[in-house]
Design a protein around this motif. Structure first.
Motif, PDB file in Angstrom:
ATOM      1  N   PRO A 235      -0.308  -9.417   8.585  1.00  0.00           N
ATOM      2  CA  PRO A 235      -1.290  -9.074   7.704  1.00  0.00           C
ATOM      3  C   PRO A 235      -0.587  -8.389   6.655  1.00  0.00           C
ATOM      4  O   PRO A 235       0.409  -7.622   6.756  1.00  0.00           O
ATOM      5  CB  PRO A 235      -2.303  -8.324   8.385  1.00  0.00           C
ATOM      6  CG  PRO A 235      -1.705  -7.411   9.364  1.00  0.00           C
ATOM      7  CD  PRO A 235      -0.470  -8.678   9.761  1.00  0.00           C
ATOM      8  N   GLY A 236      -1.398  -8.176   5.369  1.00  0.00           N
ATOM      9  CA  GLY A 236      -0.616  -7.511   4.302  1.00  0.00           C
ATOM     10  C   GLY A 236      -0.697  -5.866   4.634  1.00  0.00           C
ATOM     11  O   GLY A 236      -1.919  -5.395   5.059  1.00  0.00           O
ATOM     12  N   ARG A 237       0.376  -5.427   4.487  1.00  0.00           N
ATOM     13  CA  ARG A 237       0.535  -3.825   4.539  1.00  0.00           C
ATOM     14  C   ARG A 237       1.379  -3.347   3.546  1.00  0.00           C
ATOM     15  O   ARG A 237       2.196  -3.922   2.918  1.00  0.00           O
ATOM     16  CB  ARG A 237       0.993  -3.489   6.223  1.00  0.00           C
ATOM     17  CG  ARG A 237       0.455  -3.622   7.183  1.00  0.00           C
ATOM     18  CD  ARG A 237       1.039  -4.078   8.467  1.00  0.00           C
ATOM     19  NE  ARG A 237       1.530  -5.469   8.086  1.00  0.00           N
ATOM     20  CZ  ARG A 237       2.808  -5.738   8.708  1.00  0.00           C
ATOM     21  NH1 ARG A 237       3.400  -5.156   9.449  1.00  0.00           N
ATOM     22  NH2 ARG A 237       3.328  -6.890   8.656  1.00  0.00           N
ATOM     23  N   ILE A 238       1.299  -1.979   3.574  1.00  0.00           N
ATOM     24  CA  ILE A 238       2.438  -1.228   2.406  1.00  0.00           C
ATOM     25  C   ILE A 238       3.618  -1.443   3.176  1.00  0.00           C
ATOM     26  O   ILE A 238       3.791  -0.530   4.133  1.00  0.00           O
ATOM     27  CB  ILE A 238       1.974   0.034   1.929  1.00  0.00           C
ATOM     28  CG1 ILE A 238       0.683  -0.072   1.038  1.00  0.00           C
ATOM     29  CG2 ILE A 238       2.818   0.879   1.326  1.00  0.00           C
ATOM     30  CD1 ILE A 238       0.103   1.270   0.680  1.00  0.00           C
ATOM     31  N   PHE A 239       4.562  -1.596   2.550  1.00  0.00           N
ATOM     32  CA  PHE A 239       6.087  -1.711   2.852  1.00  0.00           C
ATOM     33  C   PHE A 239       6.941  -0.620   2.215  1.00  0.00           C
ATOM     34  O   PHE A 239       7.647   0.073   3.030  1.00  0.00           O
ATOM     35  CB  PHE A 239       6.628  -3.208   2.757  1.00  0.00           C
ATOM     36  CG  PHE A 239       8.141  -3.336   3.122  1.00  0.00           C
ATOM     37  CD1 PHE A 239       8.646  -3.372   4.718  1.00  0.00           C
ATOM     38  CD2 PHE A 239       9.252  -3.205   2.420  1.00  0.00           C
ATOM     39  CE1 PHE A 239       9.601  -3.523   5.218  1.00  0.00           C
ATOM     40  CE2 PHE A 239      10.520  -3.146   2.884  1.00  0.00           C
ATOM     41  CZ  PHE A 239      10.865  -3.049   4.330  1.00  0.00           C
ATOM     42  N   ASP A 240       6.500  -0.548   1.072  1.00  0.00           N
ATOM     43  CA  ASP A 240       7.506   0.507   0.478  1.00  0.00           C
ATOM     44  C   ASP A 240       6.639   0.881  -1.030  1.00  0.00           C
ATOM     45  O   ASP A 240       5.944  -0.002  -1.523  1.00  0.00           O
ATOM     46  CB  ASP A 240       8.966   0.015   0.132  1.00  0.00           C
ATOM     47  CG  ASP A 240       9.959   1.078  -0.043  1.00  0.00           C
ATOM     48  OD1 ASP A 240       9.407   2.264   0.005  1.00  0.00           O
ATOM     49  OD2 ASP A 240      11.023   0.941  -0.495  1.00  0.00           O
ATOM     50  N   GLU A 241       7.046   2.136  -1.270  1.00  0.00           N
ATOM     51  CA  GLU A 241       6.516   2.462  -2.855  1.00  0.00           C
ATOM     52  C   GLU A 241       7.511   2.936  -3.454  1.00  0.00           C
ATOM     53  O   GLU A 241       8.334   3.823  -2.930  1.00  0.00           O
ATOM     54  CB  GLU A 241       5.523   3.763  -2.657  1.00  0.00           C
ATOM     55  CG  GLU A 241       4.200   3.238  -1.757  1.00  0.00           C
ATOM     56  CD  GLU A 241       2.971   4.460  -1.884  1.00  0.00           C
ATOM     57  OE1 GLU A 241       2.945   5.102  -2.880  1.00  0.00           O
ATOM     58  OE2 GLU A 241       2.523   4.321  -0.579  1.00  0.00           O
ATOM     59  N   ILE A 242       7.690   2.593  -4.853  1.00  0.00           N
ATOM     60  CA  ILE A 242       8.789   2.828  -5.549  1.00  0.00           C
ATOM     61  C   ILE A 242       8.250   3.701  -6.975  1.00  0.00           C
ATOM     62  O   ILE A 242       7.805   2.812  -7.470  1.00  0.00           O
ATOM     63  CB  ILE A 242       9.814   1.881  -5.977  1.00  0.00           C
ATOM     64  CG1 ILE A 242      10.471   1.286  -4.549  1.00  0.00           C
ATOM     65  CG2 ILE A 242      10.842   2.097  -6.896  1.00  0.00           C
ATOM     66  CD1 ILE A 242      10.632  -0.421  -4.596  1.00  0.00           C
ATOM     67  N   ASP A 243       8.756   4.810  -7.029  1.00  0.00           N
ATOM     68  CA  ASP A 243       8.351   5.436  -8.389  1.00  0.00           C
ATOM     69  C   ASP A 243       9.302   4.962  -9.373  1.00  0.00           C
ATOM     70  O   ASP A 243      10.340   4.808  -9.342  1.00  0.00           O
ATOM     71  CB  ASP A 243       8.484   6.851  -8.144  1.00  0.00           C
ATOM     72  CG  ASP A 243       7.373   7.359  -7.129  1.00  0.00           C
ATOM     73  OD1 ASP A 243       6.391   7.040  -7.241  1.00  0.00           O
ATOM     74  OD2 ASP A 243       7.767   8.433  -6.483  1.00  0.00           O
ATOM     75  N   VAL A 244       8.664   4.804 -10.688  1.00  0.00           N
ATOM     76  CA  VAL A 244       9.426   4.372 -11.778  1.00  0.00           C
ATOM     77  C   VAL A 244       9.275   5.462 -12.748  1.00  0.00           C
ATOM     78  O   VAL A 244       8.234   5.521 -13.638  1.00  0.00           O
ATOM     79  CB  VAL A 244       8.978   3.053 -12.127  1.00  0.00           C
ATOM     80  CG1 VAL A 244       9.684   2.422 -13.553  1.00  0.00           C
ATOM     81  CG2 VAL A 244       8.579   2.043 -11.139  1.00  0.00           C
TER      82      VAL A 244
END
Lengths: 287, 263
Positions: free
Chosen positions: B205-214
Motif C-alpha cells: 500500500p502507499g507509504r512515504i518512502f523518502d522526503e527530499i527538500d528542494v
C-alpha cells in the motif's frame, strides 16, 4: 538583380492580394447558399409532387376525387377556417393534448426524478414501469373506457400514459448519467443537497429532459388522434372520421395539415422556452 | 498547519490503497507528492480534501479533523471540470455562492485578471483551450481564498509548453496569498520546479518512502546543475521506491539500468 526581385515581389503580392480579398466574399456567398438552398433542396420533392399532381388533375388526366389536388385542399382548409369549425376542433384537440401532456409530464417528472436520484426507488418501481412500457398504450383504451367513460377523462388519460414513458425514461437516464466529476466539484465546494440539485443536477439534466419532453409531446399528438378516432364529437380526429364517413378526402387532408401545423408549433414552443437555458450547448469549441 | 496522522485507506472492495502516511505541512509550504502507479497519491489527496475520508488515522487542519470538504481547502483536479452551463466568470465565482453580488463580481474580476483571462469572462467553457480552461479552474479554486490548495496532477493533460507556462503561473498566483500547496504529480521536473519538499511514495500500500527538500532559489532554472542534482535524487528515490514494492519483479528493468548509471 534588384529590379527583377522587385518585380517578382510585386507580382507575388499582387497575385496573393486578389484571392485573399475575394475569398471572404466567396465564403459569405457560400454561407448564404448553404443557409437558404439546403432547406430549399428538401422542399423540392414535396413541392414538385404537389405541383405535378395539381397539373395532372387540371389537365383532366385524373379525377382527383379520392386524392384532391393542393388547390382543393387549400380551399377546404380556408372554408373550414372561415366557418370557425377548424378553430373549434383544433382548440378541443389542443386542450386534450395540453391536459394529457401536463398530467403525464408531472407524473413522469416526479417519478423519474425519484427513480434517477434514489437507487432504492429505482429498484422498487423501475421494473414495473418497464413492464408496463412494453404494453402498447392503445391496448389500455377499452379498460380506460370501462373505468373512466367515453368522454374526456379516458382520452386525457390515454394521452398522459403516452407522454409518461419517454419523459420518465429520459429524465431517469439523464439523472443517472450526470457526470460524477461535476458532482464532485459541487461536493468540493460544500453544496447542500438542495444547492446540488439546483446548481449541478438540474442544469446537467435539462438538455436530455427537454428532448424527452419533445418526444413525449410527439406521442401525445399521436395518442390524441387515436383517442379521437375511437369516438369523439369534436376535435381534429373527429374531423378525420367525419371526412371519411362523408367521403370528403379534402377535409381529411385539411385536418392532417392542421395537425402538422399545431404539432410543429407546440414543439417549437418547447424549443423556444428552453433555448435561453441551453445556449451553452450551441457553442463550438474554438480549437 | 496541516497534519496527516497515520492516514490509511482501505476501500470497501478490500484494496489497501494507503498504509499509514504521516506528514506535517507548514502554512505556505509547497509539497509535491510523487510516486509510481498504485502508490496512493490521488487517494492521499482525496483524503486530505475530505472527498474520500481516510479509513485509518486522521487529517488535521489547524486542530480540526477533516472528514468532509472544508472551506479552508480548495481542490484543483486533473481536468478543469468547469460547469459547461456557466459562463467563465460564473464558473470562477462558483464557490462564492452566499456572498453579495457586488463582492462576488469584484473578486471574480480580480481573479480573472490575475490569470490573464479577463477577455474570456463572458465566454462558455467549451470555447476555451485546455490551458485556458485549467487557468479558470485555478482561479475558481483560489477565489474563496483557501488556506490549503490541493492539486491532483493538474497539468498532466496539457502539452509541454503550456505546462511549463502554467507551472510558472501557479507560483506567481501562490505568491499572492501563499496558501499551502499540496501537489500530486508524476512529473519529476514539475515537482522540483514547484515544491519546497518532494515526498516520494512507494506502492501497495502507499507509504512515504523518502522526503527530499528542494532548497533552490526561485525562480528555478530547469537547466541548472543544482536542479539536475535534486532531480537525480528524486529519480533515484522513485526508482528504489518501486523496487522495494511487493512486486519487485514488476519494476521496469530500464529504470533499474538508469539508476545504476546515475550512481
Amino acid at each position: 538583380m534588384s529590379p527583377v526581385t522587385m518585380t517578382i515581389a510585386a507580382q507575388s503580392t499582387g497575385s496573393e492580394g486578389t484571392p485573399s480579398e475575394a475569398a471572404p466574399a466567396e465564403r459569405t456567398n457560400a454561407r448564404r447558399w448553404s443557409r437558404w438552398m439546403r432547406p430549399a433542396l428538401g422542399l423540392a420533392l414535396p413541392v414538385g409532387l404537389a405541383v405535378a399532381w395539381e397539373f395532372i388533375v387540371r389537365m383532366g388526366w385524373a379525377s382527383g376525387r379520392l386524392a384532391p389536388p393542393p388547390s382543393v385542399i387549400f380551399a377546404t382548409f380556408v372554408d373550414l377556417a372561415r366557418t370557425g369549425e377548424l378553430q373549434r376542433h383544433t382548440l378541443v384537440t389542443l386542450g386534450r393534448v395540453a391536459a394529457g401532456f401536463g398530467i403525464g409530464v408531472a407524473a413522469a417528472t416526479v417519478i423519474g426524478a425519484a427513480a434517477g436520484y434514489s437507487p432504492l426507488v429505482r429498484r422498487l418501481i423501475d421494473p414495473s414501469i418497464q413492464g408496463l412500457r412494453a404494453i402498447p398504450s392503445i391496448a389500455w383504451v377499452p379498460l380506460f373506457i370501462l373505468w373512466l367513460g367515453i368522454f374526456e377523462a379516458s382520452k386525457v388519460t390515454l394521452i398522459a400514459v403516452g407522454v409518461f414513458f419517454p419523459v420518465y425514461l429520459g429524465l431517469m437516464g439523464a439523472i443517472q448519467s450526470v457526470d460524477r466529476k461535476l458532482v464532485e466539484v459541487g461536493r468540493a465546494f460544500r453544496l447542500t443537497d438542495v444547492e446540488m440539485v439546483r446548481r449541478i443536477l438540474l442544469p446537467a439534466v435539462l438538455p436530455a429532459y427537454v428532448l424527452s419532453l419533445r418526444s413525449g409531446l410527439g406521442l401525445g399528438w399521436m395518442f390524441v388522434i387515436a383517442a379521437e378516432l375511437m369516438g369523439a364529437s369534436e376535435g381534429l380526429g373527429y374531423l378525420l372520421i367525419d371526412g371519411q364517413q362523408l367521403g370528403k378526402p379534402a377535409e381529411i387532408v385539411a385536418a392532417i395539415v392542421a395537425f402538422a401545423i399545431v404539432g410543429k408549433a407546440t414543439d417549437w414552443l418547447i424549443v423556444l422556452a428552453a433555448a435561453p437555458f441551453l445556449r451553452w450547448e450551441d457553442v463550438v469549441r474554438s480549437d | 498547519m496541516l497534519a496527516l496522522e497515520r492516514v490509511g485507506k482501505t476501500y470497501p472492495n478490500g484494496v489497501h490503497a494507503l498504509g499509514g502516511v504521516s506528514l506535517n505541512v507548514a502554512l505556505g509550504e509547497i509539497v509535491a507528492v510523487i510516486g509510481g502507479s498504485g502508490s496512493g497519491k490521488s487517494t492521499l489527496l482525496r483524503a486530505i480534501g475530505g472527498l474520500d475520508p481516510p479509513s485509518d488515522g486522521a487529517v488535521v487542519l489547524d486542530g480540526e479533523r477533516i472528514t468532509a470538504p472544508h472551506e479552508k481547502i480548495g481542490i484543483i483536479f486533473q481536468e478543469p471540470r468547469l460547469l459547461p452551463w456557466l459562463k467563465v466568470a460564473d464558473n470562477v465565482g462558483f464557490g462564492l455562492g452566499g456572498r453579495p453580488r457586488a463582492e462576488r463580481a469584484a473578486r471574480v474580476a480580480t481573479a480573472l485578471k490575475r490569470v490573464g483571462l479577463t477577455d474570456k469572462a463572458a465566454m462558455w467553457p467549451r470555447e476555451l483551450s485546455g490551458g485556458q480552461a485549467q487557468r479558470v479552474a485555478i482561479a475558481r479554486a483560489l477565489v474563496p481564498r483557501p488556506e490549503v490548495l490541493l492539486l491532483d496532477e493538474p497539468f498532466s493533460a496539457l502539452d509541454a509548453f503550456t505546462r511549463a507556462d502554467l507551472q510558472d503561473h501557479l507560483l506567481d498566483l501562490w505568491a499572492d496569498a501563499k496558501p499551502t500547496l499540496i501537489l500530486v504529480t508524476h512529473d519529476v521536473d514539475e515537482s522540483i520546479v514547484l515544491a519546497d519538499r518532494v515526498v516520494v511514495l512507494c506502492p501497495r500500500p502507499g507509504r512515504i518512502f523518502d522526503e527530499i527538500d528542494v532548497d533552490l532559489p526561485r525562480p528555478r532554472d530547469r537547466q541548472s546543475a543544482a536542479f539536475d542534482f535534486v532531480k537525480r535524487r528524486v529519480l533515484v528515490a522513485l526508482d528504489r521506491s518501486l523496487n522495494r514494492a511487493a512486486g519487485a519483479a514488476e519494476a521496469e528493468p530500464k529504470a533499474t539500468a538508469g539508476a545504476a548509471l546515475w550512481w
